[in-house]
Design a protein around this motif. Structure first.
Motif: not given
Length: 101
Positions: A1, A12, A29, A33, A36-38, A41, A63, A67
């Motif tokens: 992003m 983002h 976030n 996001e 879509l990402m967490d 994804g 993961s 993070t």
């Protein structure tokens, strides 16, 4: 992003409102996001990898740990995650500054 200015500006940039990264801020976030990402994804990564239940649990735990460790703001001397990866606390401290995009 970071490479798409529209996605960065509208989605983002919410994550980058935190100039000083800290552990709980790692997952701060925009809801899009997060979806879509967490969620999507991570789910796709799990499905495509073919990991079993135990492997998936280890993957998601690692993961999450990585993070939080990246955003904790500390560089502990014997932290293997800080030594093995360039994307670490030092990087995120600079990355979250207004000039560190």
């Amino acid at each position: 992003m970071h490479y798409n200015s529209t996605l960065y500006r509208y989605i983002h940039s919410k994550h980058h409102q935190l100039y000083v990264p800290y552990a709980f801020g790692a997952l701060y976030n925009h809801p899009v996001e997060g979806l879509l990402m967490d969620i999507i994804g991570a789910g796709l990564a799990f499905q495509l990898s073919g990991l079993g239940v135990m492997g998936g649990c280890i993957f998601f735990c690692f993961s999450t740990l990585k993070t939080v460790d990246d955003h904790c703001g500390y560089v502990f001397p014997y932290d293997p995650l800080q030594r093995l990866f360039d994307n670490n606390s030092k990087y995120h401290y600079l990355h979250h500054q207004p000039y560190g995009r």
